[in-house]
Design an enzyme around this catalytic site. Structure first.
Site, PDB file in Angstrom:
ATOM      1  N   HIS A 138      29.624  10.406 -12.052  1.00 59.13           N
ATOM      2  CA  HIS A 138      28.484   9.486 -12.097  1.00 59.13           C
ATOM      3  C   HIS A 138      28.337   8.760 -10.772  1.00 59.13           C
ATOM      4  CE1 HIS A 138      27.414   9.651 -16.382  1.00 59.13           C
ATOM      5  NE2 HIS A 138      28.697   9.900 -16.580  1.00 59.13           N
ATOM      6  N   ARG A 406      36.048   9.247 -26.754  1.00 60.22           N
ATOM      7  CA  ARG A 406      36.145   8.270 -25.674  1.00 60.22           C
ATOM      8  C   ARG A 406      37.053   7.124 -26.125  1.00 60.22           C
ATOM      9  NH1 ARG A 406      31.119   9.804 -26.659  1.00 60.22           N
ATOM     10  NH2 ARG A 406      29.729  10.546 -25.033  1.00 60.22           N
ATOM     11  N   SER A 433      33.656   6.837 -20.117  1.00 58.40           N
ATOM     12  CA  SER A 433      32.702   7.126 -19.053  1.00 58.40           C
ATOM     13  C   SER A 433      32.396   5.827 -18.307  1.00 58.40           C
ATOM     14  CB  SER A 433      31.411   7.688 -19.648  1.00 58.40           C
ATOM     15  OG  SER A 433      30.464   7.884 -18.640  1.00 58.40           O
ATOM     16  N   CYS A 500      39.488  39.214 -18.505  1.00 59.90           N
ATOM     17  CA  CYS A 500      38.360  38.583 -19.203  1.00 59.90           C
ATOM     18  C   CYS A 500      37.084  39.191 -18.666  1.00 59.90           C
ATOM     19  CB  CYS A 500      38.390  37.075 -18.975  1.00 59.90           C
ATOM     20  SG  CYS A 500      36.869  36.231 -19.431  1.00 59.90           S
ATOM     21  N   CYS A 502      33.923  38.827 -19.676  1.00 58.54           N
ATOM     22  CA  CYS A 502      32.735  37.970 -19.587  1.00 58.54           C
ATOM     23  C   CYS A 502      32.732  37.158 -18.296  1.00 58.54           C
ATOM     24  CB  CYS A 502      32.664  37.029 -20.780  1.00 58.54           C
ATOM     25  SG  CYS A 502      32.679  37.849 -22.383  1.00 58.54           S
ATOM     26  N   CYS A 542      39.665  39.191 -24.726  1.00 55.14           N
ATOM     27  CA  CYS A 542      40.788  38.971 -23.810  1.00 55.14           C
ATOM     28  C   CYS A 542      41.957  38.222 -24.425  1.00 55.14           C
ATOM     29  CB  CYS A 542      40.324  38.284 -22.523  1.00 55.14           C
ATOM     30  SG  CYS A 542      39.817  36.577 -22.718  1.00 55.14           S
TER      31      CYS A 542
END
Lengths: 580, 418
Positions: A138, A406, A433, A500, A502, A542
């Site tokens: 942020h 959180r 956050s 893997c 993908c 995988c």
């Protein structure tokens, strides 16, 4: 503010008519509330209401919601067993919790001549709140001016370039564009802008509708104006945490995984003396409480709980990479009738450094700290917050959903300070956050606290001469040119075995991470390091291969390889006994 | 980087790819290669230890491995280059294939034609939005099949199966035979998702209950699966909260559908059909990119391996014809449209002219029912009508344009009750 006026305040609030509330107030401004409410929402709202009153430093909330029982765990047996193990180690500093704060602090303190032990109850670092957020670094314009959050957010954001340079985690300073559709939206952005200026967010400015469309040509529809926030960045949060921890361990920090803290012993002068863990006692004069959602319970172990943490769940959905983000920046467009809950800090839509569109997190108050479910309402929430910027996005392109909680306190600000009661006990709590963005500044602040405390004990921390701040960049096969890939395979054929399909992750990358300073021992720990299993088939193809590689490299049976955590086994047993 | 020049590259060594490569050789193509990412040819057939394969083609019951081996033997004897342990990373629109293998490094294949035969993958819990916790013990049926049949491990003790697709049914029986408990099979639709013979042979013969119009609504357990909630669903297939009940189990097997693996096709700029979710193909199984063909479950999930092999052969014939004259212009193209009670059709494009031989059209029914007629029509004229005793969505159907028929307009496929 006194006890009576708090009770009057709650009693006069129609929302809490059926609640039975008691309250006490300590001379140092800590309010404790207890009694019974009808709903968990009321419990949280009362906590917030009290915390907002003048002179209230923080709130310990022991209210119960009728019908919701979270049974406290009886740890007396475990503590007795731990004490029988006796003193297993001595350390200058013990850090509790291997999330982003614990790992950042461990690495910051690793530059000093000190024996540091980092404790994590899970089988890997970054397994809790740290891993389950949207990866925003942020900028700092959403934090209320004057709060510790705002200060550390802006400072931390600026420190990320150096972290990225030294630690080589994926990092994209893409910036953010907040779009206003209506004059009312624009007023809200003007307020964000003013807060950003007050918080010293670099480069923040309001832009015209025309400029907004020039910056992001994919923007559609009527626009009144926008707020440009160039300093916002995105990371994979677990990658940052792992990079920090690996670098800390390379510099001598001792990481104890699968090691829960059960109690903390004090000496006769109320100073931390030892941490009681399931692996035995660690003698230490300094304890840093980075226990995330359990930081209030760790503080209670030294009889200094002056805050309560209320878990606020955030559910996230990840989309198939085939759906490309249409924007260069993280773009947010308010939904027509966006309902903003003032306490919740839910996210809209964003994207990861690897190019997946991401929705969320939601923001839902839940009674149980272990409630990491994803429900329809989490995904609906995320959609309500940001789908307007992604008109063509289909829910069927979601490939993964997960959530974290959180660690919010009732002041909704960070708590970073030496305990007023217990010398040597430092709280790093209420880190929600923008904790990920603030982490570098949090670590620096704690570093100063420890340094001053040590100096006050006539035992100043001295810098090491051999500290190495650099972590080598791991091989990422998929990002290399064809020629580089070819050369790499000729040097080491393991990079030519794609495990893997993908995400196109090679066995070589998995072997590299198994041989890294912190060996991953579960399938998910491998996934967080190299992305194997993070793609559209979610490990369907995988997972058996990753299990095989882990078993082989760690010298374990297949049945001993877990998906995650400590008990999440994958395979129950061999289907045939040996010899058949 | 190693470079290889080919007449035809087949990507994927499963039933579609093997049949395609063999047919290409029969058609006289010289340099034909099969590129396979696994350590051996055969594709997913290798983990299908149950029988029932090859009834149509070989007239006998074979296991998946036996069916595959019949093709593999021929491929190995037939002068076809096989590139196993080789993973294709990218296919370009100008027919270049970039692939990686540990023993050969990177390879660039320059191809005059390509047949894509990458098959499909399983849908996961996220794609059907099962909510709740995320413990271990939730696996797709194919992964369970791999663990049990190939690796020799049991992924749980007591299983609940969601989805009555064929893999789920076959795994229900397999798990019972391996000494596990199977509590039941739950199917969100009002009708079973698998073949009738599998319902009988895999569930009824083993007293495993099948619950229709019921789904798993919640997953419970922090680390390992502890149980699931199941609930009946309403007309919109949403769980009815009041009907929810808890079932303790340590394994949830998902057999909730297959998705064509179209990533390489998309990368090559090939058009994807929204109904089949695979590449759009014409009657030769040519894709929208000249010289690139597609076959098998990549085009649409066919369920029956015989159909899969057949499409491989059709694509290979198409590729051979294409290579005779790559610049040849196609006659005018017409669409194969889906009409009443038809959810998808393959191929989607046919060409003007007289059909030299019977032209097979594959289609899937939307709603199940007894006594139906498969009708293929062109400009209001019925070209063929085929009676079926029972039609159901799990079973791919085949209609045809009879040899000698002139195609001069769009075709329409319909399934009508009688």
């Amino acid at each position: 503010m006194d006890r009576e006026s708090i009770l009057k305040l709650v009693g006069n609030d129609g929302r809490f008519a059926a609640c039975q509330v008691e309250c006490s107030l300590s001379p140092d401004g800590i309010a404790t509330v207890w009694g019974a409410a009808d709903t968990w929402r009321q419990v949280v709202d009362i906590g917030h209401l009290v915390a907002r009153q003048p002179d209230i430093v923080n709130v310990v909330n022991r209210l119960r919601a009728r019908g919701i029982e979270i049974a406290p765990q009886d740890k007396s047996g475990a503590i007795a067993a731990a004490r029988r193990l006796g003193v297993r180690a001595e350390a200058d500093i013990v850090i509790i919790g291997g999330g982003i704060c614990g790992c950042a602090i461990a690495r910051a303190l690793a530059r000093y001549q000190a024996r540091i032990i980092l404790l994590e109850k899970n089988s890997d670092i970054s397994e809790e709140t740290t891993k389950a957020n949207n990866g925003y670094i942020h900028a700092g314009h959403r934090a209320a001016p004057g709060t510790l959050k705002a200060k550390l957010n802006v400072e931390g954001n600026a420190m990320y370039d150096q972290w990225h340079e030294e630690l080589n985690f994926p990092f994209l300073r893409c910036g953010q564009l907040n779009v206003a559709r209506t004059e009312k939206d624009m007023r809200a952005l003007e307020k964000n802008h003013a807060d950003g200026i007050a918080n010293k967010v670099p480069g923040i400015r309001l832009v015209s509708a025309q400029e907004a469309k020039e910056l992001e040509p994919a923007l559609e529809g009527e626009i009144v104006g926008a707020l440009l926030v160039p300093s916002l960045a995105v990371v994979e949060p677990y990658s940052v945490c792992i990079a920090l921890a690996e670098n800390a361990v390379s510099n001598g920090v001792d990481l104890w995984l699968n090691c829960e803290v059960l109690a903390i012993d004090l000496d006769s002068s109320s100073r931390t003396e030892a941490v009681v863990t399931e692996k035995g006692l660690i003698k230490t004069g300094w304890v840093i409480n980075c226990a995330g959602i359990y930081a209030d319970e760790i503080a209670a172990m030294v009889d200094d709980q002056f805050f309560s943490l209320h878990p606020r769940r955030g559910g996230i959905a990840i989309f198939d990479k085939q759906v490309k983000p249409p924007y260069k920046r993280s773009v947010s467009v308010p939904a027509p009738a966006e309902q903003k809950d003032e306490e919740s800090k839910g996210g809209g839509f964003s994207f990861t450094p690897d190019g997946n569109i991401l929705a969320g997190p939601s923001a839902l108050e839940v009674p149980d700290k272990e409630d990491k479910r994803v429900e329809a309402q989490d995904i609906d929430y995320a959609y309500s917050r940001g789908a307007a910027a992604y008109p063509g996005l289909r829910r069927q392109d979601i490939i993964a959903m997960y959530s974290g909680v959180r660690a919010a306190d009732y002041k909704e600000d960070f708590i970073i300070a030496m305990s007023g009661k217990i010398d040597g006990f430092i709280n790093v709590a209420g880190i929600q956050s923008p904790g990920l963005a603030a982490a570098p500044a949090i670590a620096r602040m704690v570093e100063v606290i420890v340094k001053e405390s040590r100096a006050g004990q006539n035992n100043p921390l001295r810098l090491r001469t051999d500290f190495n701040p650099h972590r080598e960049k791991p091989v990422e096969f998929r990002h290399l040119s064809l020629e580089e890939q070819d050369r790499l395979i000729r040097r080491n054929p393991a990079y030519g075995r794609i495990v893997c399909r993908c995400e196109q992750i090679s066995e070589g990358e998995i072997l590299d991470t198994i041989r890294s300073p912190i060996t991953p021992t579960t399938v998910d720990a491998v996934k967080r390091r190299v992305r194997a299993g993070m793609g559209r088939c979610q490990g369907g193809f995988c997972q058996p291969k990753v299990v095989e590689i882990l078993a082989r490299e760690l010298g374990r049976e297949w049945t001993e390889i877990n998906l995650k955590g400590r008990h999440a086994y994958i395979l129950a047993r061999k289907s045939r006994e040996e010899g058949l | 980087m190693r470079e290889v020049h080919l007449d035809l590259a087949v990507i994927g060594g499963g039933p579609a790819g093997l049949a395609a490569a063999l047919e290409a050789r029969r058609q006289g193509l010289e340099k034909v290669a099969v590129i396979e990412r696994d350590i051996e040819l055969g594709g997913i057939l290798q983990q299908c230890v149950h029988d029932g394969f090859g009834l149509h083609r070989f007239g006998r019951r074979m296991s998946g491995g036996q069916y595959a081996q019949a093709f593999i033997d021929e491929v190995e004897a037939g002068g076809i280059m096989t590139e196993c342990r080789t993973m294709v990373l990218r296919v370009s629109g100008d027919k270049k294939i970039y692939a990686v293998s540990s023993h050969k490094g990177m390879t660039l294949y320059h191809c005059r034609a390509i047949i894509l035969a990458m098959g499909c993958r399983e849908r996961t819990r996220n794609q059907i939005f099962i909510y709740g916790a995320r413990p271990s013990g939730v696996l797709t049926a194919g992964t369970v099949q791999r663990y049990i049949n190939m690796e020799g491990y049991l992924p749980g003790k007591k299983a609940v199966i969601l989805g009555s697709g064929d893999i789920g049914l076959i795994m229900a029986r397999r798990m019972i035979l391996e000494g596990m408990e199977v509590e039941g099979v739950y199917e969100v639709m009002a009708h079973p998702g698998g073949l009738t013979r599998n319902i009988v042979q895999c569930l009824e013969d083993y007293d495993i209950p099948l619950h229709l119009s019921t789904t798993v609504s919640q997953i419970h357990g922090q680390e390992r699966l502890e149980g699931v909630s199941v609930a009946r669903v309403d007309q919109q297939r949403r769980p009815v909260k009041e009907s929810e009940r808890y079932i303790p189990c340590d394994l949830l097997v998902l057999a909730v559908g297959l998705i064509p693996e179209t990533e390489l096709a998309r990368g090559a700029g090939i058009k994807i059909n929204p109904l089949s979710n695979g590449p759009e193909v014409d009657q030769d199984f040519a894709t929208s990119v000249p010289g690139i063909f597609a076959a098998g479950n990549l085009v649409a999930v066919f369920d029956l391996v015989d159909y899969v092999s057949a499409t491989g052969e059709t694509a290979a014939k198409g590729a051979a014809r294409y290579l005779e004259n790559p610049k040849a212009a196609h006659p005018r193209a017409y669409r194969v449209n889906t009409g009443e009670n038809v959810s998808l059709a393959v191929p989607q494009i046919v060409y003007e002219g007289q059909a030299a031989q019977d032209l097979s059209l594959f289609l899937r029914v939307k709603q199940p029912g007894p006594k139906a007629a498969l009708i293929c029509a062109c400009a209001g004229r019925e070209l063929s009508r085929k009676k079926e005793r029972f039609v159901a969505p799990p079973e791919m159907l085949a209609a045809k344009v009879p040899a000698g028929t002139f195609i001069g307009a769009d075709l329409l496929l319909e399934i009508k009750g009688e």
